[in-house]
Structures are given as structure tokens and as C-alpha cells.
Design a protein around this motif. Structure first.
Motif, PDB file in Angstrom:
ATOM      1  N   ALA A  47     -22.967  63.652 118.261  1.00 46.17           N
ATOM      2  CA  ALA A  47     -22.402  63.592 115.880  1.00 46.17           C
ATOM      3  C   ALA A  47     -22.559  64.924 116.072  1.00 46.17           C
ATOM      4  O   ALA A  47     -22.421  65.554 114.859  1.00 46.17           O
ATOM      5  N   ALA A  81     -15.170  53.845 110.468  1.00 44.89           N
ATOM      6  CA  ALA A  81     -17.019  54.343 111.459  1.00 44.89           C
ATOM      7  C   ALA A  81     -17.777  54.056 111.036  1.00 44.89           C
ATOM      8  O   ALA A  81     -18.697  53.672 111.485  1.00 44.89           O
ATOM      9  N   LEU A  82     -18.044  53.486 109.428  1.00 41.37           N
ATOM     10  CA  LEU A  82     -19.314  53.026 109.598  1.00 41.37           C
ATOM     11  C   LEU A  82     -19.737  51.561 110.102  1.00 41.37           C
ATOM     12  O   LEU A  82     -20.767  51.175 110.396  1.00 41.37           O
ATOM     13  N   ALA A  85     -20.074  52.641 113.310  1.00 42.60           N
ATOM     14  CA  ALA A  85     -21.695  52.542 113.571  1.00 42.60           C
ATOM     15  C   ALA A  85     -22.890  52.027 113.465  1.00 42.60           C
ATOM     16  O   ALA A  85     -23.634  52.185 114.279  1.00 42.60           O
ATOM     17  N   HIS A  88     -22.885  49.991 116.444  1.00 37.51           N
ATOM     18  CA  HIS A  88     -23.644  50.269 117.780  1.00 37.51           C
ATOM     19  C   HIS A  88     -24.850  50.159 117.393  1.00 37.51           C
ATOM     20  O   HIS A  88     -25.371  50.415 118.639  1.00 37.51           O
ATOM     21  N   GLY A 138     -17.071  54.844 115.645  1.00 33.79           N
ATOM     22  CA  GLY A 138     -18.549  55.223 114.937  1.00 33.79           C
ATOM     23  C   GLY A 138     -19.068  54.300 116.236  1.00 33.79           C
ATOM     24  O   GLY A 138     -20.563  54.529 116.814  1.00 33.79           O
ATOM     25  N   GLN A 143     -13.722  58.890 118.457  1.00 30.20           N
ATOM     26  CA  GLN A 143     -12.836  58.721 117.511  1.00 30.20           C
ATOM     27  C   GLN A 143     -11.560  59.710 117.862  1.00 30.20           C
ATOM     28  O   GLN A 143     -11.017  59.348 117.314  1.00 30.20           O
ATOM     29  N   VAL A 172     -15.239  60.782 107.715  1.00 27.63           N
ATOM     30  CA  VAL A 172     -16.242  59.820 109.897  1.00 27.63           C
ATOM     31  C   VAL A 172     -17.882  60.145 109.776  1.00 27.63           C
ATOM     32  O   VAL A 172     -18.454  59.470 110.171  1.00 27.63           O
ATOM     33  N   ASP A 173     -17.672  61.566 110.181  1.00 36.77           N
ATOM     34  CA  ASP A 173     -19.323  61.846 109.914  1.00 36.77           C
ATOM     35  C   ASP A 173     -20.215  61.658 108.999  1.00 36.77           C
ATOM     36  O   ASP A 173     -21.380  61.048 109.609  1.00 36.77           O
ATOM     37  N   ARG A 176     -20.655  58.143 109.592  1.00 31.41           N
ATOM     38  CA  ARG A 176     -21.615  57.234 110.510  1.00 31.41           C
ATOM     39  C   ARG A 176     -22.991  57.879 110.950  1.00 31.41           C
ATOM     40  O   ARG A 176     -24.021  57.462 111.717  1.00 31.41           O
ATOM     41  N   VAL A 179     -26.587  56.336 109.396  1.00 37.66           N
ATOM     42  CA  VAL A 179     -26.572  54.847 110.588  1.00 37.66           C
ATOM     43  C   VAL A 179     -27.433  55.778 111.706  1.00 37.66           C
ATOM     44  O   VAL A 179     -28.716  55.526 111.857  1.00 37.66           O
ATOM     45  N   TYR A 180     -27.207  56.954 112.147  1.00 37.36           N
ATOM     46  CA  TYR A 180     -27.421  57.709 114.291  1.00 37.36           C
ATOM     47  C   TYR A 180     -28.654  57.946 112.783  1.00 37.36           C
ATOM     48  O   TYR A 180     -29.357  57.560 114.292  1.00 37.36           O
TER      49      TYR A 180
END
Length: 241
Positions: A47, A81-82, A85, A88, A138, A143, A172-173, A176, A179-180
Motif C-alpha cells: 500500500a 476499503a475501510l 481493511a 483484514h 482493503g 482492488q 481508497v489508500d 485503508r 488501519v494498516y
């Protein structure tokens, strides 16, 4: 050949591919990085160059963005995506890779055959497709292909296609990556040399790919994207679960 060199070379290819087709960085780098650092950490690590490469592309194509697509498809991509993620961070879902691969192959085949030109997404369809592509991204870090498959039905010119896809990818980035960072931040710091190499390769590839985009005729562009979708779907099916 040292793994870092392989990462740099494929990152260059990923950046160039993404500059032409509007996707490819996460799709190429995620499975490659997974070989060395594991699938879960690879999604988060990929990402970072994904965000950097998209930032550069957006700057060069900023005047070609379709704002209506960004507001509908893009916002729902960020929301999806949220959610992906967050899931994930809690667990992995390998079965989704098979579903994603089948969707990509099917959509790509329609595009290669020219049948996707008959499909048109309305406002509601754009919201649904955006949410689905964002969620899958995510969750499993791929994606871009789903997003490109959906955007083929929006009937926009190649520069608008790529610019809008890049703008959506950045949205999107932004959804997410926090969260990563919270879930695997310390592990990402530990693999910074690989991430830095990937970022450098993506930046160089993005600059090279921008020149290629201008040389590709409009009629060939959609077939090229469709062919890449089929190849991506097959690669996902053949990759280790």
C-alpha cells in the motif's frame, strides 16, 4: 539474484503498467512481497508504494479527473476499503481471491471480445461497483483490477480513465492505510528496505509509463486493459493461497 533487486525490477514494471492501465501496483507487488514477508504484511507494505506512485500519477493527470465518477464510485470505494481493511486486520480470507480472479477473468474476457462496450453503469451501479472494489482491495490488496473492470463500463477516454482511477485509488489508500499502520505498523518498520526499494521502482516506472500512455491509440486502450485483467485473474488463481 537478490530479492531486493527482483522487487525493484517488478516495482518498475508495476509502476509502468499502472500508469498505462490505471492499476497494477498492488496486483503485482502484493504476491511478490508475500513470498518474503507473508501475505498479511505484504498487503500493508504494498500500500505504501501504491500510494506514492498514485500521488505522482495524479499530479501529472490532475486536470483529466471525472469528478462525478470520483464522487460516486470513488467515495463508495473508500468506504468499502475501510471495511475490508478492518476485516483484514482481524483475519485473512483466501477464498475471496478465487472470487476476485473469476470476476477479473470474466470482465476481461468481455472487454477483449468488445462486449463490455454494451454495458453501462448508472449512478446506482457505480456506487455498488465502487463499494465492492474497495472492499476487496482493503481485504486482499488487489482492488485495482476490480475497479478497472467496473470502470470499463463507464465509457470514458483513456486519460480520464487512468486519472479518475488514480484519484479513486488515493481515496481508497487514505481510508485503508491508517488501519494498516495501527495493526502492523511495527512490522512495516522492520521491512523498510524492501518497501523503500519498491517505492523507488514504482516512481521510475510511473514516469516511464506516462509516456507510453500517450502513444496507445484509444481503440486499443480498452482491449489492452481487458487483456491485463484476464492475465491478472489467471495469476491470482495460480498464486499460492
Amino acid at each position: 539474484m537478490p530479492f531486493a533487486v527482483v522487487v525493484g525490477i517488478l516495482a518498475f514494471v508495476a509502476g509502468a503498467t499502472s500508469a498505462v492501465a490505471g492499476f497494477g501496483i498492488g496486483s503485482i507487488l502484493t504476491p511478490l512481497l508475500a513470498l518474503a514477508i507473508g501475505a498479511k504484511l505484504a498487503v500493508a507494505a504494498a500500500a505504501i508504494p501504491h500510494f506514492i506512485g498514485n500521488g505522482l500519477r495524479l499530479w501529472t493527470l490532475r486536470d483529466r479527473i471525472d469528478k462525478e465518477v470520483l464522487k460516486t464510485f470513488g467515495l463508495m470505494s473508500a468506504a468499502g476499503a475501510l471495511a475490508g481493511a478492518l476485516l483484514h486486520a482481524a483475519s485473512a480470507a483466501p477464498a475471496l481471491k478465487i472470487v476476485m480472479a473469476v470476476i477479473l477473468i470474466f470482465a476481461g474476457a468481455l472487454g477483449v471480445a468488445g462486449l463490455i462496450d454494451r454495458v453501462r453503469l448508472g449512478r446506482r451501479g457505480a456506487w455498488t461497483a465502487g463499494a465492492l472494489s474497495g472492499f476487496l482491495g482493503g481485504l486482499v490488496g488487489n482492488q485495482g483490477g476490480i475497479r478497472a473492470a467496473a470502470m470499463l463500463a463507464l465509457d470514458v477516454r483513456k486519460e480520464v480513465f487512468v486519472a479518475t482511477a488514480v484519484a479513486i485509488a488515493l481515496v481508497v489508500d487514505g481510508a485503508r492505510m491508517p488501519v494498516y499502520a495501527f495493526s502492523v505498523g511495527p512490522q512495516l518498520v522492520a521491512v523498510w528496505p524492501i518497501v523503500a526499494t519498491a517505492c523507488g521502482g514504482v516512481l521510475l516506472g510511473t514516469l516511464a509509463g506516462k509516456k507510453l500512455l500517450g502513444w496507445i491509440p484509444e481503440a486499443i486502450f480498452r482491449r489492452l486493459v481487458s487483456g491485463l485483467l484476464v492475465a491478472l485473474g489467471v495469476a491470482i488463481l495460480l498464486s499460492p493461497r
